[in-house]
Scaffold this motif. Sequence first.
Motif, PDB file in Angstrom:
ATOM      1  N   LYS A 119       0.842  -1.193   0.000  1.00 25.10           N
ATOM      2  CA  LYS A 119       0.000   0.000   0.000  1.00 25.10           C
ATOM      3  C   LYS A 119       0.877   1.243   0.000  1.00 25.10           C
ATOM      4  O   LYS A 119       1.926   1.277   0.619  1.00 25.10           O
ATOM      5  CB  LYS A 119      -0.903   0.003   1.227  1.00 25.10           C
ATOM      6  CG  LYS A 119      -1.953  -1.048   1.174  1.00 25.10           C
ATOM      7  CD  LYS A 119      -3.210  -0.486   1.717  1.00 25.10           C
ATOM      8  CE  LYS A 119      -4.291  -1.524   1.506  1.00 25.10           C
ATOM      9  NZ  LYS A 119      -5.565  -0.972   1.421  1.00 25.10           N
ATOM     10  N   LYS A 120       0.400   2.251  -0.715  1.00 24.72           N
ATOM     11  CA  LYS A 120       1.132   3.508  -0.767  1.00 24.72           C
ATOM     12  C   LYS A 120       1.004   4.208   0.577  1.00 24.72           C
ATOM     13  O   LYS A 120      -0.077   4.302   1.129  1.00 24.72           O
ATOM     14  CB  LYS A 120       0.562   4.379  -1.870  1.00 24.72           C
ATOM     15  CG  LYS A 120       1.276   5.682  -2.025  1.00 24.72           C
ATOM     16  CD  LYS A 120       1.210   6.140  -3.445  1.00 24.72           C
ATOM     17  CE  LYS A 120       1.887   7.466  -3.603  1.00 24.72           C
ATOM     18  NZ  LYS A 120       3.275   7.353  -3.911  1.00 24.72           N
ATOM     19  N   THR A 121       2.121   4.671   1.085  1.00 23.07           N
ATOM     20  CA  THR A 121       2.092   5.418   2.338  1.00 23.07           C
ATOM     21  C   THR A 121       2.276   6.888   2.010  1.00 23.07           C
ATOM     22  O   THR A 121       3.012   7.263   1.103  1.00 23.07           O
ATOM     23  CB  THR A 121       3.210   4.958   3.292  1.00 23.07           C
ATOM     24  OG1 THR A 121       4.461   5.114   2.636  1.00 23.07           O
ATOM     25  CG2 THR A 121       3.019   3.520   3.705  1.00 23.07           C
ATOM     26  N   TYR A 122       1.574   7.712   2.748  1.00 27.62           N
ATOM     27  CA  TYR A 122       1.638   9.150   2.556  1.00 27.62           C
ATOM     28  C   TYR A 122       2.264   9.779   3.791  1.00 27.62           C
ATOM     29  O   TYR A 122       2.054   9.306   4.915  1.00 27.62           O
ATOM     30  CB  TYR A 122       0.235   9.719   2.337  1.00 27.62           C
ATOM     31  CG  TYR A 122      -0.499   9.073   1.198  1.00 27.62           C
ATOM     32  CD1 TYR A 122      -0.229   9.416  -0.123  1.00 27.62           C
ATOM     33  CD2 TYR A 122      -1.464   8.103   1.436  1.00 27.62           C
ATOM     34  CE1 TYR A 122      -0.902   8.830  -1.171  1.00 27.62           C
ATOM     35  CE2 TYR A 122      -2.138   7.500   0.381  1.00 27.62           C
ATOM     36  CZ  TYR A 122      -1.857   7.868  -0.918  1.00 27.62           C
ATOM     37  OH  TYR A 122      -2.524   7.277  -1.946  1.00 27.62           O
ATOM     38  N   LYS A 123       3.022  10.837   3.573  1.00 29.73           N
ATOM     39  CA  LYS A 123       3.676  11.522   4.683  1.00 29.73           C
ATOM     40  C   LYS A 123       3.477  13.021   4.551  1.00 29.73           C
ATOM     41  O   LYS A 123       3.219  13.542   3.470  1.00 29.73           O
ATOM     42  CB  LYS A 123       5.170  11.204   4.702  1.00 29.73           C
ATOM     43  CG  LYS A 123       5.475   9.769   5.051  1.00 29.73           C
ATOM     44  CD  LYS A 123       6.947   9.537   5.153  1.00 29.73           C
ATOM     45  CE  LYS A 123       7.214   8.074   5.491  1.00 29.73           C
ATOM     46  NZ  LYS A 123       8.641   7.797   5.601  1.00 29.73           N
ATOM     47  N   LYS A 161       2.635  10.234   9.456  1.00 31.33           N
ATOM     48  CA  LYS A 161       2.087   9.312   8.456  1.00 31.33           C
ATOM     49  C   LYS A 161       0.609   9.633   8.271  1.00 31.33           C
ATOM     50  O   LYS A 161      -0.126   9.794   9.239  1.00 31.33           O
ATOM     51  CB  LYS A 161       2.248   7.868   8.910  1.00 31.33           C
ATOM     52  CG  LYS A 161       3.680   7.418   8.987  1.00 31.33           C
ATOM     53  CD  LYS A 161       3.766   5.992   9.465  1.00 31.33           C
ATOM     54  CE  LYS A 161       5.200   5.573   9.665  1.00 31.33           C
ATOM     55  NZ  LYS A 161       5.301   4.240  10.272  1.00 31.33           N
ATOM     56  N   PHE A 210      -3.027   8.469   6.574  1.00 27.76           N
ATOM     57  CA  PHE A 210      -3.768   7.332   6.028  1.00 27.76           C
ATOM     58  C   PHE A 210      -4.634   7.757   4.847  1.00 27.76           C
ATOM     59  O   PHE A 210      -4.633   7.122   3.807  1.00 27.76           O
ATOM     60  CB  PHE A 210      -4.629   6.699   7.126  1.00 27.76           C
ATOM     61  CG  PHE A 210      -5.421   5.515   6.657  1.00 27.76           C
ATOM     62  CD1 PHE A 210      -4.794   4.340   6.303  1.00 27.76           C
ATOM     63  CD2 PHE A 210      -6.798   5.584   6.566  1.00 27.76           C
ATOM     64  CE1 PHE A 210      -5.520   3.250   5.867  1.00 27.76           C
ATOM     65  CE2 PHE A 210      -7.538   4.504   6.135  1.00 27.76           C
ATOM     66  CZ  PHE A 210      -6.902   3.332   5.783  1.00 27.76           C
ATOM     67  N   THR A 260      -1.867   8.396  11.315  1.00 25.95           N
ATOM     68  CA  THR A 260      -1.789   7.046  11.881  1.00 25.95           C
ATOM     69  C   THR A 260      -0.618   6.857  12.825  1.00 25.95           C
ATOM     70  O   THR A 260      -0.296   5.743  13.173  1.00 25.95           O
ATOM     71  CB  THR A 260      -1.691   6.008  10.748  1.00 25.95           C
ATOM     72  OG1 THR A 260      -0.509   6.248   9.989  1.00 25.95           O
ATOM     73  CG2 THR A 260      -2.897   6.062   9.857  1.00 25.95           C
TER      74      THR A 260
END
Length: 160
Positions: free
Chosen positions: A82-86, A118, A120, A138
């Motif tokens: 899954k792509k993680t976003y920051k 992070k 979600f 998250t």
Amino acid sequence: MSPLSRPSRFRRIGLCVATGALAAVTAAAPALAADPHPVDHRGEAHTSAPASDELSASALQREHEARQEAQTQNQAKPQAPKKTYKGRVIAKPYLLLRDKPTRSSKVVGSVKYGTVVKIFCKTTGDNVDGNDRWYLLTDGTWAWGSARYIENIGAAPRFC
């Protein structure tokens, strides 16, 4: 009785049809209200815009954990990560985290200026200085932070 004062046959038929249609709609309304997820002709459930109660961070966390559990049970087929976003907090001295994407909801924590968090997903909520986007963070606790005070690192998060 004059012919003009008496309702015509077509007018009476139209009145009967309208009354029947109204009765049918009234009878069907409780059945439609009882089914919160109506199914269309393809068998897929309709999804409506979430109510503010459905946007609580804990509800989304439970949903996410249930999906993760289902994925761990179905490990036979490999899946792309899954792509993680920051994002980086730009609120000074800190960003208040809330349990819903509204300015009036309960404060559940805070994050200091400059912290990388992070993300979600994102949703729309209360407007904060011209920005109505809110991010579900998250890190440790699932809580909402205003996107006005979080600078994206890389791609913008997906919608919840």
